[in-house]
Design a protein around this motif. Structure first.
Motif, PDB file in Angstrom:
ATOM      1  N   ASP A  83       0.817  -1.215   0.000  1.00 49.80           N
ATOM      2  CA  ASP A  83       0.000   0.000   0.000  1.00 49.80           C
ATOM      3  C   ASP A  83       0.849   1.263   0.000  1.00 49.80           C
ATOM      4  OD1 ASP A  83      -2.230  -1.602   0.048  1.00 49.80           O
ATOM      5  OD2 ASP A  83      -2.574  -1.382   2.205  1.00 49.80           O
ATOM      6  N   LEU A  84       2.082   1.158   0.471  1.00 50.68           N
ATOM      7  CA  LEU A  84       2.970   2.318   0.488  1.00 50.68           C
ATOM      8  C   LEU A  84       3.355   2.742  -0.921  1.00 50.68           C
ATOM      9  CD1 LEU A  84       5.368   1.246   3.391  1.00 50.68           C
ATOM     10  CD2 LEU A  84       3.447   2.839   3.510  1.00 50.68           C
ATOM     11  N   VAL A  85       3.100   1.862  -1.878  1.00 54.68           N
ATOM     12  CA  VAL A  85       3.386   2.169  -3.286  1.00 54.68           C
ATOM     13  C   VAL A  85       2.103   2.413  -4.062  1.00 54.68           C
ATOM     14  CG1 VAL A  85       4.424   1.331  -5.429  1.00 54.68           C
ATOM     15  CG2 VAL A  85       5.488   0.772  -3.234  1.00 54.68           C
ATOM     16  N   THR A  86       1.183   1.470  -3.957  1.00 59.75           N
ATOM     17  CA  THR A  86      -0.016   1.514  -4.801  1.00 59.75           C
ATOM     18  C   THR A  86      -1.038   2.570  -4.385  1.00 59.75           C
ATOM     19  OG1 THR A  86      -1.080  -0.204  -3.463  1.00 59.75           O
ATOM     20  CG2 THR A  86       0.205  -0.923  -5.364  1.00 59.75           C
ATOM     21  N   GLU A  87      -1.045   2.951  -3.120  1.00 60.29           N
ATOM     22  CA  GLU A  87      -2.027   3.917  -2.641  1.00 60.29           C
ATOM     23  C   GLU A  87      -1.497   5.346  -2.667  1.00 60.29           C
ATOM     24  OE1 GLU A  87      -5.151   3.047  -1.940  1.00 60.29           O
ATOM     25  OE2 GLU A  87      -4.581   1.000  -2.512  1.00 60.29           O
ATOM     26  N   ARG A  88      -0.420   5.595  -3.383  1.00 61.62           N
ATOM     27  CA  ARG A  88       0.183   6.925  -3.405  1.00 61.62           C
ATOM     28  C   ARG A  88       0.443   7.407  -4.829  1.00 61.62           C
ATOM     29  NH1 ARG A  88       2.166   8.206   1.740  1.00 61.62           N
ATOM     30  NH2 ARG A  88       2.085   6.472   3.215  1.00 61.62           N
ATOM     31  N   SER A  89       0.565   8.713  -4.967  1.00 62.84           N
ATOM     32  CA  SER A  89       0.852   9.315  -6.262  1.00 62.84           C
ATOM     33  C   SER A  89       2.360   9.494  -6.418  1.00 62.84           C
ATOM     34  CB  SER A  89       0.173  10.686  -6.371  1.00 62.84           C
ATOM     35  OG  SER A  89       0.594  11.356  -7.554  1.00 62.84           O
ATOM     36  N   TRP A  90       2.870   9.212  -7.625  1.00 62.79           N
ATOM     37  CA  TRP A  90       4.297   9.334  -7.885  1.00 62.79           C
ATOM     38  C   TRP A  90       4.588  10.370  -8.962  1.00 62.79           C
ATOM     39  CZ3 TRP A  90       7.562   7.332  -4.509  1.00 62.79           C
ATOM     40  CH2 TRP A  90       7.086   6.317  -3.654  1.00 62.79           C
ATOM     41  N   THR A  91       3.719  11.364  -9.062  1.00 65.29           N
ATOM     42  CA  THR A  91       3.942  12.455 -10.003  1.00 65.29           C
ATOM     43  C   THR A  91       3.881  13.793  -9.267  1.00 65.29           C
ATOM     44  OG1 THR A  91       1.560  12.584 -10.513  1.00 65.29           O
ATOM     45  CG2 THR A  91       2.928  11.178 -11.926  1.00 65.29           C
ATOM     46  N   ARG A  93       4.600  17.169  -7.059  1.00 66.88           N
ATOM     47  CA  ARG A  93       5.054  17.373  -5.682  1.00 66.88           C
ATOM     48  C   ARG A  93       4.635  16.231  -4.756  1.00 66.88           C
ATOM     49  NH1 ARG A  93       7.167  22.173  -4.301  1.00 66.88           N
ATOM     50  NH2 ARG A  93       7.126  23.832  -5.865  1.00 66.88           N
ATOM     51  N   ALA A  94       3.547  15.548  -5.115  1.00 66.71           N
ATOM     52  CA  ALA A  94       3.065  14.454  -4.272  1.00 66.71           C
ATOM     53  C   ALA A  94       4.076  13.311  -4.198  1.00 66.71           C
ATOM     54  CB  ALA A  94       1.738  13.929  -4.802  1.00 66.71           C
ATOM     55  N   ALA A  96       7.208  13.425  -3.649  1.00 63.94           N
ATOM     56  CA  ALA A  96       8.132  13.589  -2.520  1.00 63.94           C
ATOM     57  C   ALA A  96       7.517  13.022  -1.241  1.00 63.94           C
ATOM     58  CB  ALA A  96       8.480  15.060  -2.338  1.00 63.94           C
ATOM     59  N   GLU A  97       6.228  13.287  -1.033  1.00 67.21           N
ATOM     60  CA  GLU A  97       5.541  12.747   0.135  1.00 67.21           C
ATOM     61  C   GLU A  97       5.439  11.227   0.044  1.00 67.21           C
ATOM     62  OE1 GLU A  97       1.765  14.583   0.655  1.00 67.21           O
ATOM     63  OE2 GLU A  97       2.583  16.607   0.883  1.00 67.21           O
ATOM     64  N   SER A  98       5.226  10.736  -1.180  1.00 64.00           N
ATOM     65  CA  SER A  98       5.132   9.284  -1.380  1.00 64.00           C
ATOM     66  C   SER A  98       6.459   8.610  -1.069  1.00 64.00           C
ATOM     67  CB  SER A  98       4.714   8.986  -2.827  1.00 64.00           C
ATOM     68  OG  SER A  98       3.435   9.503  -3.102  1.00 64.00           O
ATOM     69  N   ALA A  99       7.548   9.221  -1.501  1.00 63.41           N
ATOM     70  CA  ALA A  99       8.877   8.656  -1.241  1.00 63.41           C
ATOM     71  C   ALA A  99       9.161   8.628   0.257  1.00 63.41           C
ATOM     72  CB  ALA A  99       9.941   9.474  -1.963  1.00 63.41           C
ATOM     73  N   GLU A 100       8.789   9.714   0.937  1.00 60.61           N
ATOM     74  CA  GLU A 100       8.996   9.766   2.384  1.00 60.61           C
ATOM     75  C   GLU A 100       8.129   8.737   3.098  1.00 60.61           C
ATOM     76  OE1 GLU A 100       9.115  13.001   6.068  1.00 60.61           O
ATOM     77  OE2 GLU A 100       8.418  13.614   4.076  1.00 60.61           O
ATOM     78  N   GLY A 101       6.890   8.579   2.642  1.00 53.63           N
ATOM     79  CA  GLY A 101       5.997   7.599   3.251  1.00 53.63           C
ATOM     80  C   GLY A 101       6.502   6.182   3.068  1.00 53.63           C
ATOM     81  N   LEU A 102       7.053   5.902   1.888  1.00 53.57           N
ATOM     82  CA  LEU A 102       7.599   4.569   1.630  1.00 53.57           C
ATOM     83  C   LEU A 102       8.799   4.287   2.523  1.00 53.57           C
ATOM     84  CD1 LEU A 102       7.876   1.935   0.090  1.00 53.57           C
ATOM     85  CD2 LEU A 102       9.024   3.174  -1.764  1.00 53.57           C
ATOM     86  N   THR A 209      11.224   8.638 -10.044  1.00 51.84           N
ATOM     87  CA  THR A 209      10.776   9.715 -10.945  1.00 51.84           C
ATOM     88  C   THR A 209      11.866  10.234 -11.881  1.00 51.84           C
ATOM     89  OG1 THR A 209      11.382  11.530  -9.429  1.00 51.84           O
ATOM     90  CG2 THR A 209       9.227  10.470  -9.109  1.00 51.84           C
ATOM     91  N   GLY A 210      13.113   9.941 -11.550  1.00 50.61           N
ATOM     92  CA  GLY A 210      14.211  10.468 -12.363  1.00 50.61           C
ATOM     93  C   GLY A 210      14.535  11.909 -12.037  1.00 50.61           C
ATOM     94  N   LYS A 211      13.903  12.443 -10.978  1.00 48.07           N
ATOM     95  CA  LYS A 211      14.104  13.851 -10.607  1.00 48.07           C
ATOM     96  C   LYS A 211      14.383  13.969  -9.113  1.00 48.07           C
ATOM     97  CE  LYS A 211      10.674  15.249 -14.069  1.00 48.07           C
ATOM     98  NZ  LYS A 211       9.377  15.918 -14.278  1.00 48.07           N
ATOM     99  N   LYS A 212      15.016  15.068  -8.724  1.00 50.32           N
ATOM    100  CA  LYS A 212      15.219  15.348  -7.313  1.00 50.32           C
ATOM    101  C   LYS A 212      13.880  15.769  -6.689  1.00 50.32           C
ATOM    102  CE  LYS A 212      19.976  17.026  -7.849  1.00 50.32           C
ATOM    103  NZ  LYS A 212      20.880  18.204  -7.630  1.00 50.32           N
ATOM    104  N   PRO A 213      13.682  15.492  -5.396  1.00 51.46           N
ATOM    105  CA  PRO A 213      12.450  15.916  -4.743  1.00 51.46           C
ATOM    106  C   PRO A 213      12.295  17.440  -4.795  1.00 51.46           C
ATOM    107  CG  PRO A 213      13.617  14.340  -3.385  1.00 51.46           C
ATOM    108  CD  PRO A 213      14.563  14.753  -4.486  1.00 51.46           C
ATOM    109  N   ALA A 214      11.094  17.911  -5.074  1.00 48.46           N
ATOM    110  CA  ALA A 214      10.839  19.345  -5.110  1.00 48.46           C
ATOM    111  C   ALA A 214      10.866  19.902  -3.692  1.00 48.46           C
ATOM    112  CB  ALA A 214       9.499  19.633  -5.759  1.00 48.46           C
ATOM    113  N   ARG A 215      11.470  21.053  -3.501  1.00 44.11           N
ATOM    114  CA  ARG A 215      11.552  21.657  -2.182  1.00 44.11           C
ATOM    115  C   ARG A 215      10.411  22.656  -1.978  1.00 44.11           C
ATOM    116  NH1 ARG A 215      18.025  22.945  -1.299  1.00 44.11           N
ATOM    117  NH2 ARG A 215      18.753  20.777  -1.420  1.00 44.11           N
TER     118      ARG A 215
END
Length: 215
Positions: A83-91, A93-94, A96-102, A209-215
């Motif tokens: 659920d830490l992957v499938t229940e979150r958005s990976w596009t 600004r969201a 960054a929160e998904s990566a932290e939650g995982l 994502t291939g990108k750095k987390p947005a600040r």
């Protein structure tokens, strides 16, 4: 504990027997946190649980069987990691929160089951197929959904087409597992505990994502 519990000779255990069996497992789990797996003896587990070796053998043929039972419980808990992957958005600004939650969820799971996961790692490293299967299931709980997410992103042009999603997902999850399993060793190499989580979040976000987390 759910489901029917039987003794080694096939008898159905009553409530009292189930409670005793669980007490043996609980105490064994605690011992694995402070004693090497190979040093744990039936008599020691029984004494910790306030019972006898004969009672232990009513429910488990040996310590290894009880260890595998505890390992199975950890594997069941690992299913929720998906659920830490499938229940979150990976596009956007969201992500960054998904990566932290995982990262938070994975590290919390590892801390909760640290002792038995170390035993699983040991058995897998020694080539015991039972432990190899258990480790594969634990890591697969994140690797499989993460692979699926990357494949979907790749189909939409949001993930490097030259990379294989399964390889990237497996590498990221193996990294999380390695850091979770040996934080003290990393600290001796100069990686402070407080710096590990931000580093993991950054790498997970970058890997997906291939990108750095947005600040």
């Amino acid at each position: 504990m759910t489901g029917q519990v039987t003794t080694v000779d096939g008898r159905v255990a009553g409530r009292r027997g189930q409670a005793t069996r669980q007490k043996l497992l609980d105490n064994l789990g605690k011992m694995l946190g402070s004693s090497p797996y190979r040093d744990v003896r039936v008599i020691d587990v029984a004494r910790k649980a306030g019972t006898s070796p004969a009672t232990f053998y009513q429910y488990f043929p040996d310590v290894e069987a009880a260890v595998l039972e505890i390992a199975g419980e950890a594997v069941q808990d690992s299913a929720a990691l998906s659920d830490l992957v499938t229940e979150r958005s990976w596009t956007g600004r969201a992500a960054a929160e998904s990566a932290e939650g995982l990262v938070d969820g994975f590290l919390a799971f590892w801390r909760k089951h640290d002792a038995i996961l170390r035993v699983i790692d040991l058995g897998a490293a020694e080539g015991d197929r039972r432990f190899v299967r258990l480790r594969t299931k634990v890591l697969g709980a994140v690797t499989k959904p993460l692979t699926g997410t990357m494949e979907e992103m790749q189909a939409k042009g949001r993930f490097d087409k030259e990379l294989t999603p399964a390889a990237v997902a497996g590498s990221l999850v193996s990294m999380l597992a390695s850091v979770a399993a040996q934080p003290k060793a990393l600290q001796t190499l100069g990686a402070k505990q407080t710096d590990l989580k931000p580093a993991l979040v950054h790498l997970v976000h970058l890997g997906i994502t291939g990108k750095k987390p947005a600040r």
